[in-house]
Scaffold this motif. Structure first.
Motif, PDB file in Angstrom:
ATOM      1  N   LEU A 169       5.700   6.726  -0.306  1.00 23.88           N
ATOM      2  CA  LEU A 169       5.156   5.568  -1.015  1.00 23.88           C
ATOM      3  C   LEU A 169       5.865   4.328  -0.502  1.00 23.88           C
ATOM      4  O   LEU A 169       7.090   4.332  -0.319  1.00 23.88           O
ATOM      5  CB  LEU A 169       5.387   5.693  -2.528  1.00 23.88           C
ATOM      6  N   VAL A 200       0.413  -0.896  -3.057  1.00 24.49           N
ATOM      7  CA  VAL A 200       1.129   0.339  -2.736  1.00 24.49           C
ATOM      8  C   VAL A 200       0.304   1.188  -1.773  1.00 24.49           C
ATOM      9  O   VAL A 200      -0.900   1.400  -1.980  1.00 24.49           O
ATOM     10  CB  VAL A 200       1.442   1.141  -4.012  1.00 24.49           C
ATOM     11  N   SER A 242       5.887   0.758  -7.344  1.00 27.22           N
ATOM     12  CA  SER A 242       4.997  -0.224  -7.966  1.00 27.22           C
ATOM     13  C   SER A 242       5.763  -1.248  -8.787  1.00 27.22           C
ATOM     14  O   SER A 242       5.236  -2.328  -9.088  1.00 27.22           O
ATOM     15  CB  SER A 242       3.955   0.481  -8.841  1.00 27.22           C
ATOM     16  N   LEU A 263       0.147   4.998   0.036  1.00 25.94           N
ATOM     17  CA  LEU A 263       0.624   6.379   0.073  1.00 25.94           C
ATOM     18  C   LEU A 263       0.321   6.911   1.465  1.00 25.94           C
ATOM     19  O   LEU A 263      -0.816   6.842   1.932  1.00 25.94           O
ATOM     20  CB  LEU A 263      -0.037   7.231  -1.001  1.00 25.94           C
ATOM     21  N   LEU A 270      -1.253   5.668 -10.562  1.00 27.33           N
ATOM     22  CA  LEU A 270      -0.583   6.955 -10.399  1.00 27.33           C
ATOM     23  C   LEU A 270      -1.603   8.070 -10.214  1.00 27.33           C
ATOM     24  O   LEU A 270      -1.400   8.979  -9.396  1.00 27.33           O
ATOM     25  CB  LEU A 270       0.296   7.224 -11.617  1.00 27.33           C
ATOM     26  N   LEU A 317       6.399  12.566  -8.259  1.00 26.71           N
ATOM     27  CA  LEU A 317       5.523  11.422  -8.003  1.00 26.71           C
ATOM     28  C   LEU A 317       5.559  10.361  -9.105  1.00 26.71           C
ATOM     29  O   LEU A 317       5.607   9.159  -8.784  1.00 26.71           O
ATOM     30  CB  LEU A 317       4.087  11.895  -7.769  1.00 26.71           C
ATOM     31  N   TRP A 357       6.361   6.578  -8.222  1.00 28.77           N
ATOM     32  CA  TRP A 357       5.354   5.537  -8.418  1.00 28.77           C
ATOM     33  C   TRP A 357       5.938   4.350  -9.174  1.00 28.77           C
ATOM     34  O   TRP A 357       5.718   3.194  -8.820  1.00 28.77           O
ATOM     35  CB  TRP A 357       4.142   6.097  -9.155  1.00 28.77           C
ATOM     36  N   ALA A 392      -2.836   7.988  -6.719  1.00 29.61           N
ATOM     37  CA  ALA A 392      -1.768   8.451  -5.834  1.00 29.61           C
ATOM     38  C   ALA A 392      -1.664   9.969  -5.856  1.00 29.61           C
ATOM     39  O   ALA A 392      -1.484  10.607  -4.810  1.00 29.61           O
ATOM     40  CB  ALA A 392      -0.440   7.817  -6.234  1.00 29.61           C
TER      41      ALA A 392
END
Length: 409
Positions: free
Chosen positions: A151, A193, A179, A195, A135, A171, A175, A138
């Motif tokens: 995402l 993942v 995920s 972004l 996270l 976010l 996430w 990201a």
């Protein structure tokens, strides 16, 4: 051609009857289809001449052994699939048998991170993208790219795990959503993942065939999405005379992407955003489209994408000449609420307009289905297709089908 003269085509996976029967029906007229399937076959027996079942379609060595045994009994002309998860195994089996198939190119398509790297190296227009493993990472990349961002998992399909993130406050939950995706049948799988920069504009898809490096678009699907911020496909429109089939920018973009990926033979399903900054590649899939798009293409243009894929897989020039210019469309229906137990479901077909082409039920009494995002593809309870001279006629017909769907819960 008599049935005994039909070449043998090895097909990996079949899918749900409601979505893929039309493909096997077309193939069976021209090929002796041998099916590799998880467990075995049921409805497929009408269209295939042989079936080999496997405990796992991800375990390659048993499939290689079975493919070699099949080829020893009779020549195999080609290997193909329309199942995204089976594309790597299909390419490997084709290579083992000395047939058309490139595992390296398919691997670049299957892994969206590898797609991005290949397109970036070749300068192909696409959104900025970066793999993120936490996270915190990201958040840093999102600040650099600027919100909104996307995402997505690197190797799922059909919009699973894809979410638009408008602000930094959104976010963390996004996430967790992406995920936390899991792959049924592979408990050890965890998503990689990505972004990505958000590209505005209409999203389209192009099913195209590449034969010895020459790429030909077969149909353009104009995607309809719903249930924001999740990128859920709720329908598609295919126009038999879509100008994007011949648009120089789109053609150059497609050819550049396929060259960058090293994809020379087979059918691809490429998703493109027509953004305010120009067309951008979203992803390239090494198989024909899902969501009934090839069927819509067949009804709108007369070009059979499934047969084009089989021709490319067997090293033959595909038939790509359209014979009509209609509009075809599909709409998918979902329950209104999560954990809806279906007591009964049907279409009241009396009075449906002539433009309605197919109605299909995807749920049975006793099934429990959910609306997106809890239910993405598996949440669908029915669909309808329409074919007409105009998109308006199709849309009106699909509205009528929606009104005719009766669900008791």
């Amino acid at each position: 051609m008599s049935p005994d003269d039909r070449p043998v085509l090895l097909v990996l996976g079949s899918g749900k009857r409601e979505f893929r029967e039309y493909l096997l029906r077309s193939l069976a007229r021209h090929y002796r289809v041998h099916l590799f399937a998880s467990g075995g076959a049921s409805w497929e027996h009408e269209y295939v001449t042989g079936v080999t079942g496997f405990a796992s379609m991800f375990d390659l060595p048993p499939m290689v052994e079975a493919a070699r045994a099949l080829a020893a009994r009779e020549p195999v002309a080609g290997v193909m699939t329309w199942d995204e998860a089976r594309t790597p195994q299909t390419a490997e089996l084709a290579r083992e048998l000395g047939l058309v198939g490139d595992p390296v190119a398919i691997g670049r398509c299957r892994d969206k991170h590898q797609t991005r790297l290949a397109l970036d190296a070749a300068g192909v227009a696409q959104p900025r993208s970066q793999r993120v493993d936490s996270l915190e990472q990201a958040a840093e990349v999102a600040r650099r790219f600027g919100y909104p961002v996307i995402l997505k998992p690197s190797d799922l399909a059909l919009g699973a795990g894809v979410i638009k993130v408008e602000t930094a406050d959104e976010l963390p939950a996004a996430w967790e959503f992406t995920s936390g995706q899991r792959y049924l049948g592979r408990p050890e799988w965890r998503p990689v993942v990505l972004l990505e920069e958000y590209a505005d504009g209409e999203e389209i898809s192009v099913d195209a065939v590449s034969y010895r490096g020459e790429l030909t678009p077969l149909c353009v699907g104009r995607k309809e999405t719903g249930h924001p911020p999740y990128c859920i496909e709720v329908g598609h429109f295919v126009h038999g005379d879509d100008p994007l089939m011949h648009d120089p920018e789109i053609l150059d973009l497609l050819r550049g992407a396929h060259t960058a990926l090293g994809f020379t033979d087979g059918v691809t399903h490429t998703e493109v955003k027509l953004s305010s900054r120009g067309a951008r590649i979203i992803e390239v899939n090494g198989r024909l489209g899902g969501g009934m798009i090839p069927y819509l293409g067949l009804r709108a243009t007369g070009v059979d994408v499934g047969l084009a894929a089989a021709a490319a897989a067997t090293g033959r020039a595909p038939d790509v000449v359209p014979d009509r210019k209609l509009v075809a469309a599909v709409r998918f229906f979902y329950p209104e609420h999560n954990d809806t137990r279906i007591e009964s479901i049907r279409f009241d077909t009396a009075g449906l307009p002539a433009a309605i082409d197919l109605t299909a039920l995807l749920a049975e009494p006793g099934d429990v289905r959910s609306a997106p995002p809890a239910g993405t593809v598996n949440g669908r309870i029915a669909y309808a297709t329409a074919v007409a001279q105009t998109a308006r006629e199709c849309r009106d017909a699909l509205d009528a089908a929606a009104a005719a769907l009766r669900v008791n819960r």
